[in-house]
Structures are given as C-alpha cells and as structure tokens.
Write a protein that holds these residues in place. Structure first.
Motif, short mmCIF file in Angstrom:
data_model
loop_
_atom_site.label_atom_id
_atom_site.label_comp_id
_atom_site.label_asym_id
_atom_site.label_seq_id
_atom_site.Cartn_x
_atom_site.Cartn_y
_atom_site.Cartn_z
N CYS A 141 36.82 48.24 40.07
CA CYS A 141 37.54 47.18 40.46
C CYS A 141 38.43 47.35 41.77
O CYS A 141 38.77 46.68 42.59
CB CYS A 141 38.31 46.32 39.34
SG CYS A 141 37.07 45.82 38.27
N CYS A 148 35.85 48.04 44.98
CA CYS A 148 34.42 47.44 44.47
C CYS A 148 33.72 47.50 45.54
O CYS A 148 33.83 47.42 46.86
CB CYS A 148 34.60 45.93 44.41
SG CYS A 148 33.18 45.19 44.04
N TYR A 166 38.18 41.33 40.95
CA TYR A 166 37.95 40.82 39.31
C TYR A 166 39.30 40.08 39.21
O TYR A 166 40.29 40.12 39.64
CB TYR A 166 38.14 42.22 38.63
CG TYR A 166 38.16 42.07 37.16
CD1 TYR A 166 36.86 41.67 36.59
CD2 TYR A 166 39.33 42.16 36.39
CE1 TYR A 166 37.04 41.58 35.21
CE2 TYR A 166 39.14 41.91 35.12
CZ TYR A 166 38.28 41.61 34.46
OH TYR A 166 38.03 41.33 33.18
N CYS A 202 35.29 37.71 40.29
CA CYS A 202 33.55 38.11 40.35
C CYS A 202 32.75 37.92 39.27
O CYS A 202 31.48 37.53 39.58
CB CYS A 202 33.85 39.54 40.96
SG CYS A 202 34.37 40.39 39.44
N CYS A 227 28.86 43.07 39.64
CA CYS A 227 28.18 44.39 39.72
C CYS A 227 26.97 44.65 38.40
O CYS A 227 26.07 45.21 38.64
CB CYS A 227 29.12 45.70 39.69
SG CYS A 227 30.32 45.31 38.37
#
Ligand code: PLP
Length: 449
Positions: A179, A182, A188, A191, A195
């Motif tokens: 984070c 990223c 975050y 998001c 990922c």
C-alpha cells in the motif's frame, strides 16, 4: 594442527582467499571474525560486543546460547547422529506432535528439509504432483530462496542474474500488495484491494495454474503486512478456482509477527506452508514443508517422488523440539505481540524526526524503516542496480556506522529490516533505534525536496 593456533588475521585471510562471500563482489570482503555470543549479542575476535538487531538473518529468534537447545544438540549427537529418512526416530515423532499444535489448523502432513529454499522446492513439486498442473503465480516483491526453482519464483531482481540462461519453467508473476508503494497506483482502502482481484484475473486467464505462492508478510523486500482482508480474499479466490495457496513463512514464522505464524493473523490456513529459520532458532539447519490433509491423502495412492539424504535429519529435529518448548516456556509469542506497539511508537517518533524516512511498517518484532529521497515522490536512495554495480548504498553507509557503534542493522537496498531475537528487552530496542537515529543524518542530508 588445530584451528585455535590461527590468529584472527589468518582466519579472515584464509576465509577470504578460499571461500565465496555470497551476494557480493569478492573484492573488498572483510568478514567479521565472530568468536562468541550471548543472548542478543555476538562478540568478535577483538572482544567487541554487537547488539544483534536482526537476529543474524532474521532467524535466531531465541537469541544466542540457549542452554536447552544446546543440550538437545549434544543429546542427539550422543544418542543417534543420523538415520536414513525411511526409518524414524523419537525426535521425529515428538516434533511432529508439537507441529500439529503450533501450525495453522489443518496442516498435518510434514516433509523435513535443511533450509527454506528446499522447503519451497518441495512445495512446488508437491503442488504440481497433486494438481497435475504446472504454473505457479508468485509476486514481484518476494524472495523465496537461491536454488533453481526458488530463485525462479523470486520476484525481486536477484532472479535476474539467472534469466539470461532462461526463465524458470512455469513461474509467472503478479502484483504485490504494497500500500505504501502500490504497483498499480491505487490507494487503500478505496482500491478494494484490486491487487488481489488482479491475481484472480491472472488465475482465470492463464491455463494450467497449480498454485499461488506468497510470503504472508513479505520479508527482505520490506516487511509488508497486507491489509486484513487480503489473505482471506486470496483464500477464497484459491478455493473458487481450485488453485493451491502456498505460504512461504520462512521468515515470518515462529513468533516473529506476534503469532506462531503470520497466517494466524488472519486465521487463514494455506494448503502448503513452508518454513525454516526460526524453527530451530537457526542452531541447526532445518526446513519444513507442511501440507493439508487432502494433499496428504492424495499421496496414499500416488507415488511421492521426492526426498533427500538429509531429510528429517535427527540432529535437526530434537533442537526444533527444544526450540518450541523454550518459546512456550518463555512465552515469546505473546511477549512479541505485546512488544509490537512499543516498537511501532519508537519508530513513528524516529520517522517524525527524519525527512529521509518515508515509511515504517511491521508487526511484532518484524519491522522495516524505508528510506526515501523525497517524501512526496517516494523515490528511494538506491535501487538493486546500484547494489550490483558496487556503489556505496546509503543504507550500507549507515549500517557501517551503527556497526562501529556496536549495533548490527540489516540493510537491504533502500530500507532496514529490524528483526531482533524475540528475547530482546525494551532497553535494548531503545538502544538499537537510538543508534539508527544517530546516523540517519547521512540520509537526511541527501534528501531532495
Ligand atoms: N523464503 C523466504 C521468505 C526467505 O526470507 C528466505 C531466506 O531469507 C528463503 C525463503 C530462503 O531460505 P534459505 O536461505 O534457508 O534457503
């Protein structure tokens, strides 16, 4: 003649002339000659004491000179130094019983190796035999070991030196969860941990995927603790797609995070867990590949095509029994969990004083101090390219100063990994961080605003 007749200068000279120094240019290698140790300290041939702020290679969790572990080694050597792995020994059964108690629930079939890398090699073969599939999805910010399969599955640039001779077969890489930096420039928590979604996208769009391989807390590459919902989500994705989840807990296991294993932080059981390092507190070389029952059952009627001469070596197993017993007797997992917030507070104070610290992060007694040239751009002082061109890295310059002051700081490219023995006191933690504090001006002065 006996080695004790050698002077310290001769010890260092002979080592340099006849041994490889690893992950470095041979030129300029001037190894410390270590002659003694005690608790959180190692002592060199000049009698200088060093506070071991990284438990050597993040592995001596019980610290040095633990008498119970030393006694277990002597006892095993007296009783039975070796038996071929098709036989069994009392220590093997005793350790297996203890592992059933401390490993994440559901891991109940074991293969013992002699290091972390060969525990991972075993995991890859087992996953491929079990699924009949080939590909393993690893992540870029990762290290899994230096042997052929593990270095191929290593996402960090240490893999590059192998690739001119071909890519590791069946390994593909997905995005790391990180984070602070990223890789897909998300923030975050807005998001929604994209990922992890992208890993799912990879699984569903690749054929022939056997497993996803993760360090639950990324170690050398920056002590990255994922957001709380990441690992449960990955577990769900793997279950839905029929792909195995392999957790590499070589560094994150054995109390380091304040839990026996980092996977316990999220109450997630992987299909395969690999570990080494802290399993014997590094007193003797032992690795473990532990699998779930369904994988164990599969091999009842399928040939288990794997093994080593030194697999389940008796000299490695009794010390692991002693290590687990000592960790329990000293309450080290609980103690580490409680020390986490203390370290966090000290590191946050350190960060507030130094423009060169971009981020501090971690859990328990497992932390990174991440240096940046510029807080806004988060540009690091150095990259791996600098390391392999023998440039003097900023972190190495600082680590050399702390070493002169008697504190061993583990430096990696552009951050420090703080991972002392779990027996460390609050005063020793303060001394380690204060020593880093004293020398961080070296980085601060090179910040660009
Ligand atoms: N996996 C992880 C996460 C590690 O940190 C390491 C070593 O640092 C390894 C695997 C390799 O273990 P070993 O050096 O015992 O082969």
């Amino acid at each position: 003649s006996s080695a004790t007749e050698l002077t310290s200068e001769e010890v260092v000279r002979i080592t340099r002339e006849t041994n490889y120094g690893t992950w470095r240019f041979q030129k300029g290698w001037n190894p410390l000659h270590i002659v003694d140790s005690e608790g959180c300290y190692i002592i060199d041939a000049n009698g200088k004491r060093y506070l071991d702020f990284s438990a050597q290679l993040m592995c001596m969790n019980l610290g040095h000179k633990n008498q119970a572990v030393i006694d277990s080694i002597a006892k095993q050597a007296q009783d039975l130094a070796y038996a071929l792995p098709g036989y069994t020994t009392t220590a093997r059964a005793e350790l297996s019983k203890l592992l059933l108690e401390v490993l994440p629930k559901g891991l109940n079939k074991f293969f013992f190796t002699t290091s972390g890398t060969d525990a991972n090699e075993a995991a890859f073969k087992i996953a491929r035999m079990y699924t009949g599939k080939t590909k393993i999805i690893a992540r870029y910010r990762s290290y899994h070991g230096s042997t052929a399969g593990s270095i191929a599955a290593t996402g960090d640039p240490r893999r590059w030196s192998m690739e001119p001779r071909g890519k590791g077969p069946g390994i593909i890489f997905g995005p790391e969860v990180h984070c602070y930096k990223c890789p897909i420039k998300h923030t975050y928590p807005e998001c929604g941990i994209a990922c992890a979604d992208y890993l799912e996208h990879m699984i569903r769009n690749e054929s022939d995927v056997a497993a996803v391989l993760v360090e639950p807390i990324v170690g050398t590459n920056g002590v990255i603790v994922p957001p709380p919902e990441y690992m449960p989500k990955l577990r769900r994705i793997c279950d839905e797609t029929g792909v195995l989840l392999i957790a590499d807990e070589v560094m994150s296991g054995w109390g380091r995070s304040g839990e026996w294993f980092a996977m316990n932080l999220w109450d997630v059981t992987p299909d395969i867990l690999c570990t080494a390092k802290g399993i014997t507190s590094a007193y003797v070389p032992l690795g473990l590949c532990a699998t779930s029952e369904k994988i164990g059952d599969f091999f009842q009627d399928h040939y288990f095509a794997h093994g080593h001469t030194y697999e389940a070596h008796p000299m490695t197993l009794l010390p692991a029994v002693a290590t687990i017993q000592e960790m329990r007797r000293l309450g080290l997992v609980e103690r580490t969990r409680k020390l986490g917030p203390f370290v966090e507070e000290k590191l946050n104070t350190l960060k507030s004083k130094h423009p060169s610290i971009g981020d501090v992060r971690g859990k328990g007694l497992f932390w990174a101090v991440d240096l940046v040239k510029n807080q806004k751009t988060k540009e690091p002082f150095n990259t791996y390219a600098d390391k392999v061109s023998s440039k003097a890295l900023v972190v190495d310059q600082i680590a050399a100063k702390t070493l002169a002051d008697g504190v061993i700081m583990q430096a990696w490219v552009s951050h420090f990994v703080i991972a002392p023995p779990l027996i460390i006191t609050e005063e020793e933690i303060e001394r380690g961080i204060d020593t880093l504090d004293k020398h961080l001006h070296i980085a601060d002065e090179q910040c660009v605003t």
